[in-house]
Design a protein around this motif. Sequence first.
Motif, PDB file in Angstrom:
ATOM      1  N   ARG A  27       7.209  -6.972  -0.786  1.00 24.50           N
ATOM      2  CA  ARG A  27       8.643  -6.894  -1.062  1.00 24.50           C
ATOM      3  C   ARG A  27       9.088  -8.029  -1.973  1.00 24.50           C
ATOM      4  O   ARG A  27       9.832  -7.818  -2.940  1.00 24.50           O
ATOM      5  CB  ARG A  27       9.416  -6.963   0.262  1.00 24.50           C
ATOM      6  N   VAL A  88       8.292   0.742   0.225  1.00 23.95           N
ATOM      7  CA  VAL A  88       9.215  -0.305   0.657  1.00 23.95           C
ATOM      8  C   VAL A  88      10.647   0.231   0.686  1.00 23.95           C
ATOM      9  O   VAL A  88      11.414  -0.064   1.603  1.00 23.95           O
ATOM     10  CB  VAL A  88       9.090  -1.538  -0.261  1.00 23.95           C
ATOM     11  N   LEU A  91      11.075   2.426   3.705  1.00 28.00           N
ATOM     12  CA  LEU A  91      11.194   1.582   4.899  1.00 28.00           C
ATOM     13  C   LEU A  91      12.592   0.986   4.993  1.00 28.00           C
ATOM     14  O   LEU A  91      13.211   0.987   6.064  1.00 28.00           O
ATOM     15  CB  LEU A  91      10.178   0.442   4.833  1.00 28.00           C
ATOM     16  N   GLY A  92      13.081   0.481   3.882  1.00 32.31           N
ATOM     17  CA  GLY A  92      14.398  -0.150   3.883  1.00 32.31           C
ATOM     18  C   GLY A  92      15.497   0.843   4.207  1.00 32.31           C
ATOM     19  O   GLY A  92      16.396   0.552   5.003  1.00 32.31           O
TER      20      GLY A  92
ATOM     21  N   VAL B  10      13.669  -4.297   5.567  1.00 34.00           N
ATOM     22  CA  VAL B  10      12.223  -4.039   5.514  1.00 34.00           C
ATOM     23  C   VAL B  10      11.504  -4.832   6.603  1.00 34.00           C
ATOM     24  O   VAL B  10      10.621  -4.311   7.293  1.00 34.00           O
ATOM     25  CB  VAL B  10      11.657  -4.392   4.122  1.00 34.00           C
TER      26      VAL B  10
END
Lengths: 224, 224
Positions: A27, A88, A91-92, B10
């Motif tokens: 990230r 990512v 996921l966020g 995240v």
Amino acid sequence: MPGYGQFCPVAKAMELLDERWTVLVVRELLSGSTHFNDLRRGVPKMSPALLSKRLQTLTRAGVVNRSETDGRTSYTLTPCGKELVEVVEALGAWSVRWIGELGDGDLDPHLLMWDIRRTIAIEAWPRSRTTLAFHLDGVAPKASRWWLVVSEGQADVCDFDPGFEVAGSIQTSLRILTRIWRGDLSWQRALVDEAVTVSGPSEVRRRIPTWLGQSTLATVPRPA
Amino acid sequence: MPGYGQFCPVAKAMELLDERWTVLVVRELLSGSTHFNDLRRGVPKMSPALLSKRLQTLTRAGVVNRSETDGRTSYTLTPCGKELVEVVEALGAWSVRWIGELGDGDLDPHLLMWDIRRTIAIEAWPRSRTTLAFHLDGVAPKASRWWLVVSEGQADVCDFDPGFEVAGSIQTSLRILTRIWRGDLSWQRALVDEAVTVSGPSEVRRRIPTWLGQSTLATVPRPA
DNA sequence: CTGTATCCATGGCGATACTG
DNA sequence: CAGTATCGCCATGGATACAG
């Protein structure tokens, strides 16, 4: 613990990515950090030894490219690594929708101010140097006062008074400011509830929400 | 190890998902398994104690719903859990593009045959009961012979000879069949290279690639 | 600035067996 | 079928100090 013993692509991906801290390092790289100590700032609770190890693993896996120019070491994502942006972001987006609760230990003024600095809308600020002061209630004195200075298209954050004239101040709790930045709480709502106090000329007070940015995930729609 | 100490979405997501096996359990639930022993089949190398623990954690996190009906325990994904499909798909797509190499330990005939069973194109098969035999070279004898029986719109896989007339046979290595199923290798290519041998009536030989399915990730374009 | 070296405790996890 | 119980190892990773 030699992997999962499965040919399933998801399993193979997780063999690399389920190691503690790994995704957070990715990230940081995605957000543009390239040097060891830049990365450290993004994952302050990670020991340098472990960061080094993770970078090696990611490099071996072909996700990260390590290079040295002028005696300066740089880490960048390979094309392979850059495509992890999809993971990512997924996921966020999921997290922001379903994991709203933050523990006290999740709050971190350094990280927050750094993120705010990174996401402010510079072009919305006045041309001339402008300073905003933050006072975070309920935070250790050393980390409770912050100054955001925007000058010549550049933003800087200080944890000491830079001595410039302050255009406006924001007083609130670390939690509230964090929630606003994440998009869990709107400026409107926070102001109405008096969870945040903004002082300064009315023009500045009105503008502050547009000056300060938010997480890119802030606009993800939340579940009803 | 109390989390990452970050408010970043995240990071908060990974606090839950970076635990070993967790994402694979979610993958199994997404693919439709609902009972404890169904799940075990999908993650055979995971101990039942750990599976139980993960299911509890996921339940506490609001990702999984545990219910009991007629004394039968079922695990299903909550709306929150179902949205993890985005994450799992992103992981799978990335993996299939960038993690092609499979170690010998990643190959598993049980998992493969089970996956093949799950993805065959039943409607493409003949109406009448049809049996295909598999012979996997270089695999322990007990796990080297398999039969796939499609009958009345239902597919079954056996590791013993069911005694039905065999319409055609496939002989190849476990690795090749795995790569074909994942979409790393095309049937065409494998046949031309004689990495796989198909025997039976020419009509059947021609049809087999259309009968047997592939991973849903097989069509993800690979990097040039 | 960019790491390495060392050390140690913790607890995660694997293995196995067993139960209602 | 759906788990618990128990045990013990070793590797992970946290902490700290130090080096080129």
